[in-house]
Design a protein around this motif. Structure first.
Motif, PDB file in Angstrom:
ATOM      1  N   GLY A  82       0.818  -1.220   0.000  1.00 30.29           N
ATOM      2  CA  GLY A  82       0.000   0.000   0.000  1.00 30.29           C
ATOM      3  C   GLY A  82       0.852   1.271   0.000  1.00 30.29           C
ATOM      4  O   GLY A  82       0.601   2.192  -0.789  1.00 30.29           O
ATOM      5  N   TRP A  87       8.438 -14.297  -6.262  1.00 31.60           N
ATOM      6  CA  TRP A  87       7.252 -13.791  -5.550  1.00 31.60           C
ATOM      7  C   TRP A  87       7.136 -12.284  -5.753  1.00 31.60           C
ATOM      8  O   TRP A  87       6.081 -11.743  -6.048  1.00 31.60           O
ATOM      9  CB  TRP A  87       7.409 -14.149  -4.070  1.00 31.60           C
ATOM     10  CG  TRP A  87       6.399 -13.532  -3.160  1.00 31.60           C
ATOM     11  CD1 TRP A  87       6.528 -12.371  -2.460  1.00 31.60           C
ATOM     12  CD2 TRP A  87       5.105 -14.050  -2.849  1.00 31.60           C
ATOM     13  NE1 TRP A  87       5.390 -12.134  -1.732  1.00 31.60           N
ATOM     14  CE2 TRP A  87       4.511 -13.144  -1.941  1.00 31.60           C
ATOM     15  CE3 TRP A  87       4.399 -15.202  -3.239  1.00 31.60           C
ATOM     16  CZ2 TRP A  87       3.229 -13.344  -1.418  1.00 31.60           C
ATOM     17  CZ3 TRP A  87       3.129 -15.392  -2.712  1.00 31.60           C
ATOM     18  CH2 TRP A  87       2.557 -14.468  -1.819  1.00 31.60           C
ATOM     19  N   LYS A 115      14.251 -14.143   4.456  1.00 31.09           N
ATOM     20  CA  LYS A 115      13.321 -13.736   5.514  1.00 31.09           C
ATOM     21  C   LYS A 115      12.864 -14.967   6.248  1.00 31.09           C
ATOM     22  O   LYS A 115      12.307 -15.848   5.596  1.00 31.09           O
ATOM     23  CB  LYS A 115      12.111 -13.040   4.907  1.00 31.09           C
ATOM     24  CG  LYS A 115      11.007 -12.749   5.934  1.00 31.09           C
ATOM     25  CD  LYS A 115       9.768 -12.133   5.327  1.00 31.09           C
ATOM     26  CE  LYS A 115       8.721 -11.900   6.417  1.00 31.09           C
ATOM     27  NZ  LYS A 115       7.556 -11.187   5.952  1.00 31.09           N
ATOM     28  N   ILE A 171      10.965  -8.691   3.465  1.00 29.01           N
ATOM     29  CA  ILE A 171      11.021  -8.572   2.000  1.00 29.01           C
ATOM     30  C   ILE A 171      11.285  -7.119   1.623  1.00 29.01           C
ATOM     31  O   ILE A 171      12.199  -6.814   0.862  1.00 29.01           O
ATOM     32  CB  ILE A 171       9.714  -9.099   1.363  1.00 29.01           C
ATOM     33  CG1 ILE A 171       9.580 -10.599   1.625  1.00 29.01           C
ATOM     34  CG2 ILE A 171       9.707  -8.800  -0.140  1.00 29.01           C
ATOM     35  CD1 ILE A 171       8.293 -11.226   1.156  1.00 29.01           C
TER      36      ILE A 171
END
Ligand code: XMP
Length: 514
Positions: free
Chosen positions: A394, A434, A506, A511
């Motif tokens: 976000g 990812w 991680k 990340i």
């Protein structure tokens, strides 16, 4: 919405880290299920009308004073009950058997000898590998129960009472380390409980559209689009259900990637018929963020700033009665499952939007996991690029531009980031990771370009592989691709003279860098 579903399993959560996994396994078998805290009273349990009940594992031992218990009336509802780990110990404890703390914790892989005649184990070999994680063990079964499996550490690794339709297993069938766990769950759901497994994403879409139509009537609905999969799927469902009663707002906060706002808007224009209003609030966000370098402070500014912009824009519209948003099931249950039964359910921060606008919420995805949302997106015909898009935070590039945020720094990062993604895409590496992105490091390094000494910024390449973002490994991208990225960034992006690669997994890293 679950009222329209006729086959439902209720999972009572005793705080295990695996509770969500049980739910996902059950749903993969096309049986709808929900997780309720173990403290749920019987009335609410019966109102749910479960076809079967599963009791999860949990961190407590039944002998502890504050160990969560269960209303034994659950065992008399006339529906099958399966206790897993703590769920089995609890069943034994409350129905009159004996559970005691074993001297040795049984943790990890175990070889289990089983009786294939037991309903749970139909179709399995006499010996199965299972995954154990427990301290307590069953010493004596309650009356009416028989043992149907054992391991070195547990004389009773599984128990059953066929007459009362209660089963208990000491191991975890929901984890990948129990290779035939799925078969055991199938036996419980289909052979024992008589379910058919008819819950599919197609039936979900059909029910969801009917329920949205019913809730909205001829009202107007507002939806915040982010370009991500959740809000896109919500908007598409609403479009199918109520057509032009829907209005969407997409806020460009100036913290998006290169060309992102245009790309998102053109994808929407191509795949949606609804009205999408784009608000360019870049200057407003930049102004609010001026001089701020602390990561959490950035987040605290960006969330409320988004609400302000959205509310301003929404107030310009007439005839809006509802706010639609992409709350997912893990947001609804997260705290119950991970922090134990007494934890309060997390309040979704976007609830604030509904309050500020005095609108009722429509949350069509609140019963779904992320992979199910993607399947719904496919069912609705959304493009792969939208469904399989890398997650994007976000707060956007604000948490990838370390330290203070300026337009100049954001522009440098945007160019470098676009090169990283372009080269990974060309080499077919985007789908293998990812997330992949650039990070702007506000440190100056010395370099030499042509005959000139340079003193410029550094860009870090961050690319990770992961299944769920809870853990991640740095992606082992081939050197030739990395070399191309580095050469292009230094050659094409003014203000950068050094590129580094982040090789942190991680945990211990996260990340994002901020
Ligand atoms: P970390 O950095 O905690 O990130 O390993 C895990 C996942 O969450 C994303 N992320 C965020 N998403 N708001 C978001 O919407 C945030 O503030 C935020 N911080 C991290 C991150 O991109 C990764 O997928």
């Amino acid at each position: 919405m679950s009222d329209t579903i006729h086959e439902k399993v209720l999972i009572l959560d005793f705080g295990s880290q695996y509770t969500q996994l049980i739910a996902r396994r059950v749903r993969e078998l096309h049986v709808y299920c929900e997780i309720y805290p173990c403290t749920t009273d019987l009335t609410k349990i019966t109102e749910f009308k479960p076809s079967a009940v599963i009791l999860s594992g949990g961190p407590k031992n039944v002998s502890e004073d504050d160990a969560p218990l269960i209303d034994t009336a659950v065992y008399d509802l006339g529906i099958p009950v399966l206790g897993i780990c703590y769920g089995m110990q609890l069943t034994t404890h409350v129905l009159g058997g004996k559970v005691s703390a074993s001297a040795k914790r049984e943790y990890g892989h175990a070889k289990m000898e089983l009786n294939p005649e037991c309903d749970l184990f139909h179709g399995l070999d006499k010996t199965e590998n299972v995954w154990m994680s427990h301290g307590d063990r069953i010493e004596k079964t309650p009356s009416g129960f028989t043992g149907c499996a054992s391991t070195d550490g547990s004389h009773y690794a599984a128990i059953e009472n066929r007459e009362k339709r209660i089963w208990g297993i000491q191991f975890h069938p929901e984890v990948a380390h129990t290779p035939n766990g799925k078969k055991m769950l199938e036996n419980f759901l289909f052979n024992i409980s008589g379910l058919t497994g008819d819950w599919t994403m197609r039936s979900f879409v059909k029910d969801s559209i009917a329920s949205i139509k019913n809730q909205v009537g001829d009202g107007g609905v507002l939806c915040a689009l982010s370009g991500g999969v959740d809000s896109s799927v919500v908007a598409k469902l609403l479009e199918e259900a109520i057509g032009d009663q829907l209005t969407c707002i997409f806020v460009d906060n100036g913290l998006l990637r290169q060309g992102e706002a245009e790309r998102v808007m053109s994808t929407y224009a191509k795949h949606f018929k609804m009205k999408v209003i784009m608000v360019d609030a870049s200057d407003f966000f930049l102004e609010k963020l001026r001089g701020v370098d602390d990561p959490q402070a950035k987040r605290k500014i960006i969330g409320p700033a988004f609400v302000d912009v959205f509310v301003d824009e929404a107030n310009k519209l007439d005839n809006i009665n509802f706010l639609a948003q992409g709350t997912l099931y893990p947001d609804v249950i997260e705290s119950v499952s991970f922090k134990g039964p007494s934890a309060v359910i997390k309040t979704h921060h976007n609830l604030e939007l509904g309050d500020r606008l005095h609108l009722d919420l429509i949350e069509p995805l609140r019963e779904l996991f992320k992979d199910e949302v993607r399947a719904v997106g496919e069912e609705l015909g959304l493009p792969k690029s939208m469904i399989w898009r890398h997650p994007f935070p976000g707060p956007g590039l604000a948490v990838r531009t370390l330290g203070e945020i300026t337009k100049e720094r954001l522009d440098i990062l945007r160019l470098a980031d676009a090169i990283i993604l372009e080269e990974l895409n060309k080499a077919n590496w985007c789908d293998k990771v990812w997330q992949a992105f650039g990070v702007f490091l506000p440190v100056k390094a010395v370099g030499v370009m042509g005959d000139e000494r340079t003193y410029e910024n550094v860009i870090a390449i961050r690319a990770v592989t992961s299944k769920d973002a809870m853990t991640a490994d740095w992606a082992h991208i081939p050197y030739d691709i990395l070399s191309k990225i580095s050469n292009r960034i230094i050659g094409e992006v003014r203000g950068v003279n050094r590129v580094v690669l982040d090789i942190t997994s991680k945990p211990p890293g996260t990340i994002e860098w901020e």
